[in-house]
Design a protein around this motif. Structure first.
Motif, mmCIF file in Angstrom:
data_model
loop_
_atom_site.group_PDB
_atom_site.id
_atom_site.type_symbol
_atom_site.label_atom_id
_atom_site.label_comp_id
_atom_site.label_asym_id
_atom_site.label_seq_id
_atom_site.Cartn_x
_atom_site.Cartn_y
_atom_site.Cartn_z
ATOM 1 N N SER A 17 0.823 -1.202 0.000
ATOM 2 C CA SER A 17 0.000 0.000 0.000
ATOM 3 C C SER A 17 0.858 1.253 0.000
ATOM 4 O O SER A 17 0.573 2.223 -0.721
ATOM 5 N N LEU A 18 1.913 1.230 0.786
ATOM 6 C CA LEU A 18 2.824 2.376 0.823
ATOM 7 C C LEU A 18 3.523 2.548 -0.523
ATOM 8 O O LEU A 18 3.690 3.672 -1.018
ATOM 9 N N ILE A 40 -5.175 9.017 -13.336
ATOM 10 C CA ILE A 40 -4.304 8.341 -12.371
ATOM 11 C C ILE A 40 -4.545 6.836 -12.405
ATOM 12 O O ILE A 40 -3.604 6.037 -12.393
ATOM 13 N N ALA A 41 -5.795 6.441 -12.469
ATOM 14 C CA ALA A 41 -6.129 5.016 -12.532
ATOM 15 C C ALA A 41 -5.573 4.386 -13.806
ATOM 16 O O ALA A 41 -5.032 3.273 -13.779
ATOM 17 N N LYS A 42 -5.683 5.107 -14.921
ATOM 18 C CA LYS A 42 -5.189 4.595 -16.200
ATOM 19 C C LYS A 42 -3.682 4.418 -16.182
ATOM 20 O O LYS A 42 -3.148 3.377 -16.578
ATOM 21 N N PHE A 43 -2.960 5.443 -15.721
ATOM 22 C CA PHE A 43 -1.494 5.405 -15.754
ATOM 23 C C PHE A 43 -0.913 4.461 -14.708
ATOM 24 O O PHE A 43 0.152 3.881 -14.919
ATOM 25 N N SER A 47 -7.142 0.153 -9.399
ATOM 26 C CA SER A 47 -8.597 0.301 -9.485
ATOM 27 C C SER A 47 -8.994 1.706 -9.060
ATOM 28 O O SER A 47 -8.268 2.377 -8.321
ATOM 29 N N MET A 48 -10.170 2.151 -9.492
ATOM 30 C CA MET A 48 -10.638 3.480 -9.125
ATOM 31 C C MET A 48 -10.800 3.598 -7.612
ATOM 32 O O MET A 48 -10.510 4.654 -7.029
ATOM 33 N N GLY A 49 -11.227 2.524 -6.967
ATOM 34 C CA GLY A 49 -11.380 2.554 -5.519
ATOM 35 C C GLY A 49 -10.050 2.799 -4.817
ATOM 36 O O GLY A 49 -9.966 3.595 -3.875
ATOM 37 N N SER A 50 -8.996 2.086 -5.270
ATOM 38 C CA SER A 50 -7.671 2.273 -4.674
ATOM 39 C C SER A 50 -7.160 3.689 -4.903
ATOM 40 O O SER A 50 -6.599 4.323 -4.006
ATOM 41 N N VAL A 51 -7.359 4.180 -6.123
ATOM 42 C CA VAL A 51 -6.909 5.529 -6.454
ATOM 43 C C VAL A 51 -7.613 6.563 -5.583
ATOM 44 O O VAL A 51 -6.990 7.505 -5.079
ATOM 45 N N GLN A 52 -8.895 6.398 -5.386
ATOM 46 C CA GLN A 52 -9.644 7.350 -4.559
ATOM 47 C C GLN A 52 -9.146 7.360 -3.121
ATOM 48 O O GLN A 52 -9.002 8.422 -2.509
ATOM 49 N N ARG A 53 -8.871 6.179 -2.575
ATOM 50 C CA ARG A 53 -8.397 6.105 -1.189
ATOM 51 C C ARG A 53 -7.001 6.717 -1.051
ATOM 52 O O ARG A 53 -6.734 7.477 -0.111
ATOM 53 N N ILE A 54 -6.123 6.405 -2.005
ATOM 54 C CA ILE A 54 -4.744 6.895 -1.912
ATOM 55 C C ILE A 54 -4.698 8.404 -2.115
ATOM 56 O O ILE A 54 -4.029 9.132 -1.359
ATOM 57 N N THR A 57 -6.006 10.258 0.930
ATOM 58 C CA THR A 57 -5.037 10.247 2.032
ATOM 59 C C THR A 57 -3.899 11.234 1.770
ATOM 60 O O THR A 57 -3.531 12.016 2.660
ATOM 61 N N LEU A 58 -3.343 11.205 0.550
ATOM 62 C CA LEU A 58 -2.247 12.106 0.215
ATOM 63 C C LEU A 58 -2.695 13.566 0.236
ATOM 64 O O LEU A 58 -1.915 14.454 0.610
ATOM 65 N N GLU A 59 -3.936 13.811 -0.152
ATOM 66 C CA GLU A 59 -4.455 15.176 -0.100
ATOM 67 C C GLU A 59 -4.593 15.635 1.353
ATOM 68 O O GLU A 59 -4.239 16.782 1.682
ATOM 69 N N GLN A 60 -5.084 14.772 2.213
ATOM 70 C CA GLN A 60 -5.227 15.119 3.618
ATOM 71 C C GLN A 60 -3.870 15.416 4.266
ATOM 72 O O GLN A 60 -3.758 16.277 5.145
#
Length: 264
Positions: A17-18, A40-43, A47-54, A57-60
């Motif tokens: 995950s890291l 981001i998901a394409k490159f 998955s879109m779910g993983s991209v949204q979570r990551i 988190t990085l935005e926060q």
């Protein structure tokens, strides 16, 4: 960024995950300064779910920010604090700066310090010429080892087996018509650089860009960095740069090596 150990088996303690978060951050560059979630998901292949979570988190944490107009993500300025912390803690950069400045003032050209990272060399310090330079490479930029003078200088301080291992791990891409991509030719060139004590690049990464470099070694004699002079072909030829600038360059590399050893 190319990693020399990218194909090695992962330890059970390796945090996937890291790793995904850092891989996502590395998608952003000068050509992709802003990316949408779908891009981001394409490159990344995630998955879109993983991209949204990551990304959330990085935005926060401040490492990604969302552009108000486009609603796309871009790198956050907080990343600069990590880079600054690294530079402040890097003894070699502190030791090298006075000598890099002196060399730049002597040759009136751009002088840089680079350190190895995987299969690339990273710019750690840069003193820019007062004259026109066509290529801007800010601190933190990277260049491939195989086709850069600094990378070849670093490799020239290794033995032939280590050089071969590095070159076979590289993606030998032709960045310009001058780029050497044949492993045997590169190996022979690096052996010649080893004998001369200086390495070079003649418009192999950027057209019109000539570089000469010398390795910096630690107390054990192993390469840890390289110092190089960048000159445009409008003012210099490779032959004249090697003849007139190489002695100054090699003296600078020796001085940095000696200063770093005294403080280590």
């Amino acid at each position: 960024m190319k990693h020399a150990n990218a194909n090695e088996p992962r330890s059970p303690q390796f945090n996937q995950s890291l790793a995904k978060a850092f891989d996502l951050l590395e998608l952003f560059d000068a050509q992709h300064s802003e990316l949408s979630l779908s891009e981001i998901a394409k490159f990344s292949g995630l998955s879109m779910g993983s991209v949204q979570r990551i990304t959330h988190t990085l935005e926060q944490l401040g490492y990604l920010v969302k552009a108000p107009a486009s609603r796309k993500y871009r790198l956050g300025i907080r990343l600069m604090t990590l880079s600054a912390n690294y530079l402040e803690a890097d003894l070699l950069v502190d030791c090298a700066n006075p000598y890099l400045s002196e060399l730049s003032n002597s040759c009136l050209e751009t002088v840089s310090l680079t350190e190895p990272c995987g299969l690339d060399m990273i710019y750690m310090a840069r003193f820019t010429s007062r004259h026109y330079i066509p290529i801007h490479m800010p601190v933190g930029s990277s260049v491939p080892m195989y086709c850069s003078a600094s990378g070849r200088a670093f490799l020239s301080a290794l033995d032939d087996t280590q050089v071969h291992d590095y070159l076979t791990a590289c993606e030998l891409k032709a960045h310009t018509p001058n780029t050497i991509t044949n492993i045997d030719t590169l190996s022979e060139l690096i052996r010649e650089c080893r004998l001369r004590g200086v390495a070079w690049n003649d418009a192999e990464y950027f057209l019109g860009d000539i570089n000469i470099a010398a390795p910096i070694r630690n107390a054990a004699g192993l390469p840890v960095a390289a110092v190089h002079i960048t000159t445009p072909s409008s003012r210099w030829t490779l032959e004249r740069a090697l003849e007139q600038l190489a002695p100054l360059l090699m003296e600078c590399a020796r001085a940095i090596t000696k200063a770093a050893r005294m403080r280590s």
